[in-house]
Scaffold this active site. Structure first.
Site: not given
Length: 400
Positions: A47-49, A51, A74, A139, A234, A274
């Site tokens: 999940g590196a792209s 935020g 992506e 996410a 939440y 986000t």
């Protein structure tokens, strides 16, 4: 072509490559300004792209000179149609690291799949041998379990009762009341299946079995708790149930890593703008008040400030990692300070459409939202032609 933001609800349908590149450059410069830390040297970010995941990759590379592998999902660009923002973020990051002599490669595919896990393991074996740090920062609202083939979809609902409270449309500034019906058991289970710790544990299990975890390796997943005002929708709702599962999974993983002297943590981070948080009722209004309060107190942080502090002041100090009574790293400590929360609670009482421009930081929220997609970034000429057809230099071919 000239690229402008095109909005549809809580999503921007376009992204600006030059704005994304400037955003990445700004984050790199921030990390470099803080000086080197005693951090990891071989890092996998799942999940590196965007935020916190992107910030983790930047902090590892420019805080401790780490070689990094990024996994993300992506949309690539097409002639006349922009890529998703994470594509441009990754392209800018990998171009800069290559220019600076740092290793950076990436895999674009479904991180939940067996195929992407195996391809990542093969890449680690071929290029790095092993990794010292694994950041888990996915996410996604949907997950297909590779063992069962079942596709699960998460929901954002309270548990046990109907929820009603104030929210804001951050595009218009209109404050209204939102009502959400409670989740049923199936919706709770599906949300846990998507956003809980099962996939994180699968990643670590497969990596350990393949021998690509270095002795003393650490893995960190990201979570959020938040204040009383967002609790029902939440932390005590479906997402909170998934976060409970994620946090419990940290202990399971830690036990599995004990024989290699490894560690597993959940870091509880601050509320930030986000793509995911923008779609959660109540959260944009809360963040608007939180930003106003923390900026006034000189405490405001974005993703990169949060993660740089996590690395330099929590994970890699040379001593024990400080955790709370539930074993969690608390980098949300400034957000949850009594004086900050008391101020936000007072602002919440008077929240309405007329007063919000004065009492909240909706302008800051909107700017951060646009920044996610590469828009409204200082130093970028948005009237100039931009090339949407950007390539990612370290991208590995994948079938998944």
């Amino acid at each position: 072509m000239i690229i402008e933001p095109r909005m549809r609800g809580f999503i921007c349908l376009t992204a600006h490559p030059d704005g994304a590149a400037q955003n990445v450059k700004n984050q790199i410069e921030y990390v470099k300004s803080k000086g080197a830390n005693n951090g990891p040297k071989r890092v996998l970010v799942i999940g590196a792209s965007t935020g916190f995941g992107l910030a983790s990759r930047i902090t590892a590379a420019y805080g401790s000179g780490a070689s990094t592998i990024g996994v993300y999902f992506e949309k690539e660009p097409k002639e006349g149609k922009t890529a998703s923002p994470g594509w441009y973020n990754t392209a800018a990051f990998e171009k800069k690291t290559q220019a600076d002599g740092l290793y950076a490669k990436s895999i674009n595919g479904d991180a939940f799949s067996n195929e992407v896990k195996q391809q990542t393991i093969d890449l680690i074996k071929a290029d790095l041998g092993q990794v010292d740090l694994i950041i888990y920062s996915l996410a996604s609202p949907v997950r297909t379990n590779p063992k069962t083939g079942v596709t699960h979809r998460s929901t954002l609902k309270p548990i046990g009762g109907t929820f009603s409270d104030k929210t804001v449309d951050f595009h218009t500034g209109i404050v209204s009341t939102v009502t959400i019906e409670p989740a049923n058991e199936e919706e709770i289970e599906n949300t846990v299946a998507v956003m809980g710790g099962e996939d994180w544990e699968m990643w670590i299990d497969e990596m350990k079995a393949a021998g690509v975890l270095a002795e003393g390796a650490t893995t960190v997943a990201y979570s959020y708790i938040g204040p009383a005002v967002t609790e029902a929708v939440y932390r005590k709702g479906t997402i909170g149930r998934a976060k409970d599962h994620l946090e419990a999974t940290a202990f399971t993983i830690a036990a599995k890593l004990a024989d290699i002297k490894g560690h597993a943590y959940v870091s509880v981070n601050k509320a930030l703008v986000t793509q995911a948080s923008s779609a959660i009722p109540v959260i944009p209004l809360y963040i608007s008040f939180l930003y106003k309060t923390m900026k006034e107190k000189g405490l405001h942080e974005g993703c990169i400030e949060q993660i740089e502090r996590l690395f330099s002041q929590r994970l890699y100090t040379g001593g024990d990692v400080p955790v709370d009574e539930k074993g969690r790293i608390r980098i949300d400590d400034w957000e949850m300070r009594d004086d900050v929360q008391a101020a936000v609670a007072e602002l919440w009482k008077t929240a309405d459409t007329d007063t919000l421009p004065q009492t909240g930081d909706l302008a800051g929220y909107k700017k951060d939202f646009l920044n996610l997609f590469g828009f409204d970034v200082a130093g970028v000429d948005y009237a100039a032609d931009a090339n949407e057809m950007v390539e990612i230099p370290g991208l590995q071919k994948t079938e998944a």
